[in-house]
Design a protein around this motif. Structure first.
Motif, PDB file in Angstrom:
ATOM      1  N   THR A  10      48.091  32.553  40.061  1.00 17.34           N
ATOM      2  CA  THR A  10      48.960  33.590  39.512  1.00 17.34           C
ATOM      3  C   THR A  10      48.650  33.935  38.066  1.00 17.34           C
ATOM      4  O   THR A  10      49.042  34.994  37.591  1.00 17.34           O
ATOM      5  CB  THR A  10      50.436  33.161  39.621  1.00 17.34           C
ATOM      6  N   HIS A  11      47.951  33.078  37.366  1.00 21.03           N
ATOM      7  CA  HIS A  11      47.664  33.349  35.960  1.00 21.03           C
ATOM      8  C   HIS A  11      46.771  34.584  35.831  1.00 21.03           C
ATOM      9  O   HIS A  11      45.790  34.739  36.562  1.00 21.03           O
ATOM     10  CB  HIS A  11      46.984  32.138  35.312  1.00 21.03           C
ATOM     11  N   ALA A  12      47.090  35.460  34.886  1.00 23.09           N
ATOM     12  CA  ALA A  12      46.368  36.726  34.747  1.00 23.09           C
ATOM     13  C   ALA A  12      44.897  36.541  34.392  1.00 23.09           C
ATOM     14  O   ALA A  12      44.077  37.438  34.629  1.00 23.09           O
ATOM     15  CB  ALA A  12      47.043  37.595  33.691  1.00 23.09           C
ATOM     16  N   THR A  13      44.547  35.393  33.811  1.00 25.52           N
ATOM     17  CA  THR A  13      43.148  35.159  33.448  1.00 25.52           C
ATOM     18  C   THR A  13      42.357  34.467  34.556  1.00 25.52           C
ATOM     19  O   THR A  13      41.158  34.222  34.403  1.00 25.52           O
ATOM     20  CB  THR A  13      43.057  34.309  32.167  1.00 25.52           C
ATOM     21  N   ALA A  14      43.017  34.153  35.690  1.00 27.98           N
ATOM     22  CA  ALA A  14      42.317  33.526  36.817  1.00 27.98           C
ATOM     23  C   ALA A  14      41.290  34.509  37.375  1.00 27.98           C
ATOM     24  O   ALA A  14      41.498  35.718  37.354  1.00 27.98           O
ATOM     25  CB  ALA A  14      43.313  33.133  37.905  1.00 27.98           C
ATOM     26  N   PRO A  15      40.145  34.010  37.870  1.00 29.89           N
ATOM     27  CA  PRO A  15      39.123  34.919  38.409  1.00 29.89           C
ATOM     28  C   PRO A  15      39.656  35.707  39.599  1.00 29.89           C
ATOM     29  O   PRO A  15      40.405  35.184  40.429  1.00 29.89           O
ATOM     30  CB  PRO A  15      37.984  33.985  38.809  1.00 29.89           C
ATOM     31  N   ALA A  16      39.269  36.975  39.683  1.00 27.88           N
ATOM     32  CA  ALA A  16      39.726  37.846  40.766  1.00 27.88           C
ATOM     33  C   ALA A  16      38.793  37.734  41.955  1.00 27.88           C
ATOM     34  O   ALA A  16      37.575  37.838  41.817  1.00 27.88           O
ATOM     35  CB  ALA A  16      39.796  39.292  40.284  1.00 27.88           C
ATOM     36  N   VAL A  17      39.362  37.519  43.152  1.00 28.04           N
ATOM     37  CA  VAL A  17      38.578  37.517  44.384  1.00 28.04           C
ATOM     38  C   VAL A  17      38.230  38.951  44.771  1.00 28.04           C
ATOM     39  O   VAL A  17      37.147  39.226  45.289  1.00 28.04           O
ATOM     40  CB  VAL A  17      39.365  36.830  45.518  1.00 28.04           C
ATOM     41  N   LEU A  18      39.166  39.867  44.544  1.00 28.98           N
ATOM     42  CA  LEU A  18      38.926  41.309  44.677  1.00 28.98           C
ATOM     43  C   LEU A  18      39.318  41.963  43.367  1.00 28.98           C
ATOM     44  O   LEU A  18      40.309  41.569  42.740  1.00 28.98           O
ATOM     45  CB  LEU A  18      39.755  41.909  45.816  1.00 28.98           C
ATOM     46  N   SER A  19      38.550  42.974  42.963  1.00 24.12           N
ATOM     47  CA  SER A  19      38.793  43.581  41.662  1.00 24.12           C
ATOM     48  C   SER A  19      38.813  45.103  41.761  1.00 24.12           C
ATOM     49  O   SER A  19      37.808  45.735  42.090  1.00 24.12           O
ATOM     50  CB  SER A  19      37.698  43.142  40.678  1.00 24.12           C
ATOM     51  N   THR A  20      39.999  45.683  41.525  1.00 22.73           N
ATOM     52  CA  THR A  20      40.202  47.132  41.428  1.00 22.73           C
ATOM     53  C   THR A  20      39.572  47.872  42.612  1.00 22.73           C
ATOM     54  O   THR A  20      38.753  48.775  42.443  1.00 22.73           O
ATOM     55  CB  THR A  20      39.637  47.675  40.098  1.00 22.73           C
ATOM     56  N   VAL A  21      39.966  47.474  43.812  1.00 22.44           N
ATOM     57  CA  VAL A  21      39.430  48.096  45.025  1.00 22.44           C
ATOM     58  C   VAL A  21      40.230  49.344  45.372  1.00 22.44           C
ATOM     59  O   VAL A  21      41.463  49.307  45.463  1.00 22.44           O
ATOM     60  CB  VAL A  21      39.460  47.103  46.205  1.00 22.44           C
ATOM     61  N   ASN A  22      39.534  50.441  45.553  1.00 18.84           N
ATOM     62  CA  ASN A  22      40.135  51.685  46.039  1.00 18.84           C
ATOM     63  C   ASN A  22      39.480  52.031  47.369  1.00 18.84           C
ATOM     64  O   ASN A  22      38.252  52.130  47.450  1.00 18.84           O
ATOM     65  CB  ASN A  22      39.908  52.815  45.034  1.00 18.84           C
ATOM     66  N   LEU A  23      40.286  52.203  48.402  1.00 18.75           N
ATOM     67  CA  LEU A  23      39.731  52.398  49.743  1.00 18.75           C
ATOM     68  C   LEU A  23      40.727  53.158  50.605  1.00 18.75           C
ATOM     69  O   LEU A  23      41.908  52.821  50.653  1.00 18.75           O
ATOM     70  CB  LEU A  23      39.420  51.032  50.373  1.00 18.75           C
ATOM     71  N   ALA A  24      40.237  54.198  51.286  1.00 24.09           N
ATOM     72  CA  ALA A  24      41.057  54.935  52.251  1.00 24.09           C
ATOM     73  C   ALA A  24      40.339  54.924  53.594  1.00 24.09           C
ATOM     74  O   ALA A  24      39.137  55.207  53.656  1.00 24.09           O
ATOM     75  CB  ALA A  24      41.274  56.367  51.780  1.00 24.09           C
ATOM     76  N   ILE A  25      41.061  54.605  54.654  1.00 27.97           N
ATOM     77  CA  ILE A  25      40.481  54.534  55.995  1.00 27.97           C
ATOM     78  C   ILE A  25      41.213  55.535  56.883  1.00 27.97           C
ATOM     79  O   ILE A  25      42.408  55.388  57.135  1.00 27.97           O
ATOM     80  CB  ILE A  25      40.599  53.112  56.575  1.00 27.97           C
ATOM     81  N   PRO A  26      40.528  56.553  57.367  1.00 32.53           N
ATOM     82  CA  PRO A  26      41.179  57.551  58.220  1.00 32.53           C
ATOM     83  C   PRO A  26      41.644  56.956  59.548  1.00 32.53           C
ATOM     84  O   PRO A  26      40.999  56.047  60.097  1.00 32.53           O
ATOM     85  CB  PRO A  26      40.082  58.597  58.455  1.00 32.53           C
ATOM     86  N   ALA A  27      42.720  57.457  60.055  1.00 32.92           N
ATOM     87  CA  ALA A  27      43.236  57.001  61.346  1.00 32.92           C
ATOM     88  C   ALA A  27      42.198  57.240  62.433  1.00 32.92           C
ATOM     89  O   ALA A  27      41.517  58.269  62.454  1.00 32.92           O
ATOM     90  CB  ALA A  27      44.525  57.739  61.687  1.00 32.92           C
ATOM     91  N   GLY A  28      42.068  56.267  63.329  1.00 25.71           N
ATOM     92  CA  GLY A  28      41.177  56.389  64.468  1.00 25.71           C
ATOM     93  C   GLY A  28      39.731  56.053  64.199  1.00 25.71           C
ATOM     94  O   GLY A  28      38.911  56.093  65.116  1.00 25.71           O
ATOM     95  N   SER A  29      39.386  55.713  62.962  1.00 27.30           N
ATOM     96  CA  SER A  29      37.995  55.381  62.643  1.00 27.30           C
ATOM     97  C   SER A  29      37.728  53.897  62.893  1.00 27.30           C
ATOM     98  O   SER A  29      38.645  53.101  63.082  1.00 27.30           O
ATOM     99  CB  SER A  29      37.685  55.736  61.190  1.00 27.30           C
ATOM    100  N   SER A  30      36.443  53.528  62.897  1.00 24.24           N
ATOM    101  CA  SER A  30      36.046  52.124  63.023  1.00 24.24           C
ATOM    102  C   SER A  30      35.220  51.765  61.796  1.00 24.24           C
ATOM    103  O   SER A  30      34.233  52.433  61.486  1.00 24.24           O
ATOM    104  CB  SER A  30      35.248  51.888  64.303  1.00 24.24           C
ATOM    105  N   VAL A  31      35.642  50.723  61.087  1.00 24.86           N
ATOM    106  CA  VAL A  31      35.043  50.366  59.802  1.00 24.86           C
ATOM    107  C   VAL A  31      34.606  48.917  59.824  1.00 24.86           C
ATOM    108  O   VAL A  31      35.395  48.018  60.144  1.00 24.86           O
ATOM    109  CB  VAL A  31      36.050  50.582  58.650  1.00 24.86           C
TER     110      VAL A  31
END
Length: 226
Positions: A10-31
């Motif tokens: 929870t500490h803000a300085t802990a390393p991020a496993v994911l960092s600032t991910v932006n992602l949109a997945i359209p309905a019905g698609s396969s990713v």
């Protein structure tokens, strides 16, 4: 996903496993989600499925922010709107195929008779006609994984999340199961998200996202970059 960052401490300085991910997945698609071990693939899937709450950012499904939901609401969402297929299938060994497939419906309050009647056509479309009363120990690996696919489809989910769905299968069986998974999801109008190390598995999907060190470094649609 908008600005999603996740830390397991929870500490803000802990390393991020994911960092600032932006992602949109359209309905019905396969990713397909690819990347080396430790790149954040499974964490990404768990965040999208509401298993984890992101440290920062928002994850929106049908106008609802998963990050703002209570644990109880996210549990209901996973049961009602999401389906899951895991590497080992995770079938209950004491139940026949039809009851394993019908389990999400029965847990939701549907009677055994109605739930089994609902999943039998799904099992048949997946090539399991005549095997509905067999228990997992009486099925091949590919057959058992198709039961897991039927279970994921039983509740007519909006999204099916899968983590290495062919990892325990030989290459030819895995390819057949993957093609059936994509076809079955499309037939039911479900979006499909597949975490995999296998480029052949990813190639069956309409889009491939590649992660490295918790960031998206590539995003390609079948036939070219997005």
């Amino acid at each position: 996903m908008r600005g999603v960052t996740h830390r397991y401490r929870t500490h803000a300085t802990a390393p991020a496993v994911l960092s600032t991910v932006n992602l949109a997945i359209p309905a019905g698609s396969s990713v397909a989600v690819m990347g080396p071990s430790g790149s954040g693939k499974t964490t990404l899937l768990h965040l999208m499925a509401g298993v984890l709450r992101p440290s920062e950012g928002s994850i929106t499904w049908r106008g609802q922010d998963l990050a703002a939901m209570s644990d109880r609401r996210r549990t209901r969402l996973r049961r009602a709107d999401f389906g899951f297929v895991f590497q080992s299938g995770q079938l209950l060994p004491e139940l026949p195929a039809e009851e394993n497939a019908a389990l999400p419906l029965m847990l939701g309050g549907t009677s055994r008779t109605e739930a089994v009647a609902h999943v039998r056509p799904i099992l048949q479309r997946l090539g399991l006609a005549g095997m509905t009363r067999r228990r997992p120990g009486e099925l091949s690996g590919g057959q058992a994984q198709r039961v897991a696919i039927a279970r994921a489809l039983a509740g007519s989910p909006g999204v099916i999340f899968t983590d290495e769905p062919t990892g325990a299968l030989d290459s030819s069986t895995g390819a057949a199961v993957m093609h059936q998974l994509v076809a079955a999801a499309a037939a039911h109008g479900a979006t499909l998200v597949v975490v995999t190390h296998d480029a052949q598995v990813a190639g069956v999907c309409s889009r491939t996202i590649t992660l490295h060190d918790g960031r998206i470094i590539a995003d390609h649609a079948a036939g070219g970059a997005r």
